[in-house]
Write an enzyme that holds these catalytic residues in place. Structure first.
Site, short mmCIF file in Angstrom:
data_model
loop_
_atom_site.label_atom_id
_atom_site.label_comp_id
_atom_site.label_asym_id
_atom_site.label_seq_id
_atom_site.Cartn_x
_atom_site.Cartn_y
_atom_site.Cartn_z
N LYS A 167 0.84 -1.20 0.00
CA LYS A 167 0.00 0.00 0.00
C LYS A 167 0.87 1.25 0.00
CE LYS A 167 -1.54 2.11 3.54
NZ LYS A 167 -2.15 2.52 4.82
N ASP B 26 -6.38 0.55 0.94
CA ASP B 26 -6.46 0.75 2.39
C ASP B 26 -7.83 0.30 2.88
OD1 ASP B 26 -8.20 2.72 1.55
OD2 ASP B 26 -7.20 4.36 2.62
#
Length: 368
Positions: free
Chosen positions: A219, A237
């Site tokens: 991420k 996320d």
């Protein structure tokens, strides 16, 4: 009479008696016109001719009751439980094809682009190193709190070499407002040293190299690549994962699998901006516990409409940041941002005169 005749006399008498008996019986039968024989035959045929068992037997008549038993009716209950595909077929709908899902994803992305034309990374940064550090700090806290913390941090340690040489306790104190400051300080010291020693003080521009740095996962890598290097990538996320599942674009919960499935639905050129738009929508409208369905600008495209508040007036009260009339998360937002910039972090020094108020204390006080 001789002795032989005398001996044979009883035998002749006995034979004569039997003959007479048979003769008498025959005469009696003849006199009755043969009735006994016919009656006897009739008697034998009567029981079978009436066939009471066949006429009165309830076996055949009772069979409908067996057919009417709920056994066969209950059978569908066993067949109804199996799979989602079977349930969809039973309800008259079919599982969505990949092409249809991709078409829906494109429509959602297009609608979000109109609403959030100003979507952007909500972390303040001036270069790839600052974005990398800010993204590591954003774990388990808000971008707003990171943006309020990093000005002093970057003033003290503007380069990887400076941060790698930082005193751990001094670094911890600077990033304390973001929470988990000890583990985050360890990650920042480690990644800064790696950048200094292995990459000439520069942030690498590939996923494989970025994920080798301490505290950096996929991420974080895609945030840096997409916004500092222009390399497309999805930022999966908690907001992103929650929304794409609500939109029925995927059922996956693992971040890597979510990334792979959404990659297949959208062109590569849209990956980075679709991430920003989706995260913007999740933070402002489509909240985890109380989605503002009644104020959602893409409600007609959402298959989960109704999970949250549908009353328009009540839903408006759930909107956050610029859509709710409050400041945004960046202290230095882009020029086209329609809201107000976020305020800087108030001083943690004791206020002189009047107290700063419980809200400010709870929001800015050091973690204990």
């Amino acid at each position: 009479m001789s002795e032989q005749e005398a001996a044979a006399a009883p035998a002749r008498k006995a034979a004569a008696g039997k003959t007479a008996g048979r003769t008498g019986t025959a005469k009696a039968v003849k006199a009755a016109g043969g009735a006994p024989a016919k009656k006897a035959a009739a008697a034998k045929k009567a029981p079978t001719g009436k066939a009471p068992a066949k006429k009165t037997s309830p076996a055949k008549k009772a069979t409908p009751a067996k057919k009417a038993t709920p056994a066969k009716k209950a059978a569908p209950a066993k067949k109804a439980a199996p799979t989602k595909a079977a349930a969809a077929k039973a309800s008259g709908s079919r599982p969505e094809s990949q092409a249809a899902r991709a078409k829906r994803a494109a429509r959602i992305n297009s609608a979000l682009a109109e609403v959030y034309y100003y979507a952007h990374p909500e972390l303040d940064f001036e270069n790839p190193f600052e974005l990398l550090v800010a993204t590591v700090l954003s774990a388990q806290t808000t971008d707003l709190r990171v943006n309020q913390t990093t000005p002093a941090l970057f003033a003290a340690y503007p380069t990887p070499e400076d941060m790698a040489a930082a005193d751990p306790e001094a670094l911890e104190e600077l990033i304390r407002p973001t929470g988990f400051f000890r583990s985050k300080a360890k990650s920042l010291l480690g990644l800064s040293a790696a950048l200094r020693d292995d990459h000439g003080g520069e942030v690498p521009g590939s996923v494989d190299e970025l994920v080798k740095l301490p505290g950096v996962g996929r991420k974080t890598a895609f945030v840096v690549l997409g916004n500092a290097f222009g390399v497309p990538g999805l930022t999966v996320d908690t907001h992103f994962g929650r929304l794409v599942r609500r939109w029925k674009l995927t059922e996956q919960t693992d971040a890597v699998k979510v990334e792979q499935e959404i990659d297949d639905l959208l062109p590569e050129s849209e990956w980075t901006m679709f991430s920003h738009r989706t995260i913007f929508h999740g933070r402002r409208v489509c909240h985890s516990r109380k989605p503002a369905c009644g104020a959602c600008p893409i409600a007609e495209l959402c298959p989960s409409y109704g999970e949250g508040e549908t009353d328009p007036e009540k839903a408006k009260k759930l909107l956050k940041y610029e859509m709710g009339g409050q400041p945004g998360q960046r202290l230095k937002p882009p020029a086209d941002y329609p809201g107000r910039p976020a305020p800087p972090l108030p001083s943690r020094a004791p206020a002189t005169g009047s107290a700063s108020g419980p809200a400010a204390d709870s929001a800015t006080g050091p973690a204990r």
